[in-house]
Write a protein that holds these residues in place. Sequence first.
Motif, short mmCIF file in Angstrom:
data_model
loop_
_atom_site.label_atom_id
_atom_site.label_comp_id
_atom_site.label_asym_id
_atom_site.label_seq_id
_atom_site.Cartn_x
_atom_site.Cartn_y
_atom_site.Cartn_z
N ARG A 1 0.86 -1.18 0.00
CA ARG A 1 0.00 0.00 0.00
C ARG A 1 0.90 1.24 0.00
O ARG A 1 1.77 1.38 0.86
N VAL A 2 0.63 2.13 -0.96
CA VAL A 2 1.38 3.38 -1.11
C VAL A 2 0.43 4.53 -0.81
O VAL A 2 -0.70 4.55 -1.30
N GLU A 3 0.90 5.51 -0.02
CA GLU A 3 0.03 6.59 0.42
C GLU A 3 0.72 7.94 0.25
O GLU A 3 1.93 8.07 0.49
N ASN A 4 -0.06 8.92 -0.19
CA ASN A 4 0.43 10.28 -0.38
C ASN A 4 0.01 11.14 0.81
O ASN A 4 -1.18 11.35 1.05
N PHE A 5 0.99 11.66 1.55
CA PHE A 5 0.72 12.48 2.72
C PHE A 5 0.88 13.96 2.44
O PHE A 5 0.64 14.79 3.33
N GLY A 6 1.33 14.32 1.24
CA GLY A 6 1.54 15.71 0.89
C GLY A 6 0.30 16.33 0.27
O GLY A 6 -0.63 15.63 -0.15
N PRO A 7 0.26 17.66 0.13
CA PRO A 7 -0.93 18.34 -0.39
C PRO A 7 -1.06 18.32 -1.90
O PRO A 7 -2.13 18.60 -2.42
N GLU A 8 0.02 17.98 -2.61
CA GLU A 8 0.00 18.02 -4.06
C GLU A 8 -0.22 16.63 -4.65
O GLU A 8 0.26 15.63 -4.10
#
Length: 662
Positions: free
Chosen positions: A257-264
């Motif tokens: 599982r890959v997750e984006n924690f940034g706003p962009e």
Amino acid sequence: MKFLALPTLLTAAALAIPTLLLLYFLKLRRVERTISSTLLWRKAIEDLQVNAPFQKLRRNLLLLLQLLVLAGVLTALGQPVANFVASNDRTVVILLDQSGSMKTAEAGGDRLDLAKEAAIKLVRNLGRGDKAMVISFADRARVVCPFSDDQRQLIRQIETVRATDGRTTLAEALQLAVAYSSRIIDLPGVSSPGAALESADIELISDGRIADADQQVVQRGKLRFIQVGEAVDNVGIVAMEARRGYEKPGQVSVFARVENFGPEPVTTDVTLLLDGRILSVREVHLAGAARSAGTQPASPRSSGFTETSSAVLAFELSEEGGGVLEVRIERRDALAADNVALSPIAPPRAVSLLGVGNRRAIEFYIRNWAADAPHVALEWMTASEYERLDEDRLQDGGRSRWDVVLFDAHDTARLPPGSYIFFGGVPRIEGVAAEGEVEDEFIVNWDETHPLMRYVWLDRVHVIKWRRLTLPRSAVRLAEGERSTVLAYMLDAGRQFVVTAFDLMDSDWPEKVHFPMFLENAVRTLTAAGGDATRSLRVGETIAAAVPRGARSVRVLRPDGEAETLDVGDRLQFLYGRTDFVGLYRLTFDDNDRTQATYAVNLLDRTESRIAPNDRLEIGAELVTREEGVTRSNQPVWPYAVAFALVFLLVEWWIYNRRVMI
């Protein structure tokens, strides 16, 4: 104003001031010349008189200026500080976060560098009589420097702290802070039941990524939160598992599982590798994280961007051999530790399993399971046959000849070092007994997190009765009835046991779909043979490796390059807990075959991957806001002393050159 290096100042002054004066006493060596008049040489004669040995010093502007320059330099050497806030002999505890998120890259270094700078400023601002101690923490806490008023020692110890990849937990650090700061007055031979306690000021330096902050309470003292860090851009791997097929061991399934924690929003490639060889590349599109409406950043789970975007990737491959699988995000961001996840896979090998029992029905269940488990080589004998075995048939090299021995409704004391499963029976060892029976009870609780109990549900297992077990305190109770233990795991003198209190014939468990899974878990856990999942751990978890026959020591090569050799003695299982860095831990035993085992430690922690700094912490019921930097109570004065010396040095140079020109 006070001097932090007063001894240095006094020593330098004792050497420098007499030396300067002595230079003015000494007579200069000159060549004598005959001249017609001394009218034009009046200044030279005055200089000659001043430098005559033991002449009384006369008024000399240059000497005065040089003494002022020397006074400025000596003052600077004494490290003077000005006290702008009155000091009442404070006691300060500095809690320094060294967890995985503190490796986040910031301008000019990482977050730990910023935290250490803040800690050093706190130390330099201590007043005379103040004392401080330093505690670093991640998943564990460590005293870096005990209470001291020596600022140099405190700064040296702070500079030795390095970031780990551990998750951030505050409980142990707060306990140490309170314990050390509660100073009890205790004089030899004097009873002091009413001893005074002095509470410390606790300075917490962190990015606020603290998993258990809302569960803590500051019992004594005042907590101040100094927040460091600004970066928010991060895409990380938060889950990964690699497992061989149950029916087809040559097939390996990999999930991540890959997750984006940034706003962009982010588009990136995710690569699957085996021993550095690329097997597959997937493109992943992740939307930017967003803050939930009305959410206040009061805890790590609700701070910053809470509505993250994630993607689940599944890979299938055929691999009859072994190696290290790697899932890698092909993108550079502020935190590198969560861009890679590793999982060793071992080649399929047959596990030797001996079944001991007299009932064909139970043998039938076990054989059916073994027939569908190609990695298990099953042998069966009756209880009487087992008890009559010769020692050389029972043992090999001082250990059980079989990897695992399973007993059906049989108690025995013939248990050489090895791994054993008991159904309805107990091992005859010290501290273990079965007295009486338990009826009309239900299984009410079981530990789903233990490797033996993965994917095993006991809520619908019906048991007519089970034996009332007496177990040592060290036993791990995996399942409990209303008043007694139903299932337990134990270690004893080079042996490990899985003990089930009930007879399989008194239950419907063998007919449940998860009974074969329990047998699979038991074999994997007891032998670490096909259990690839047990070789992929999170930071802080303990490595549990099966000790091969004949091994007496093991060499552990850590991902940080450090190697250590440890004794294993006659233990069946080697436990290693220093897993504070992500990467591969390679074990080499000293048996005849030089057995090797590789374990992977990964971050896989959403709290650490969510790197957006937390401006406010909820410590228990108290909301702690961040401080804007470090409040100075003691301002260094030595730069002003240096500037003072330079000014008078320039004046002295100007006057001297003007006299020479005249």
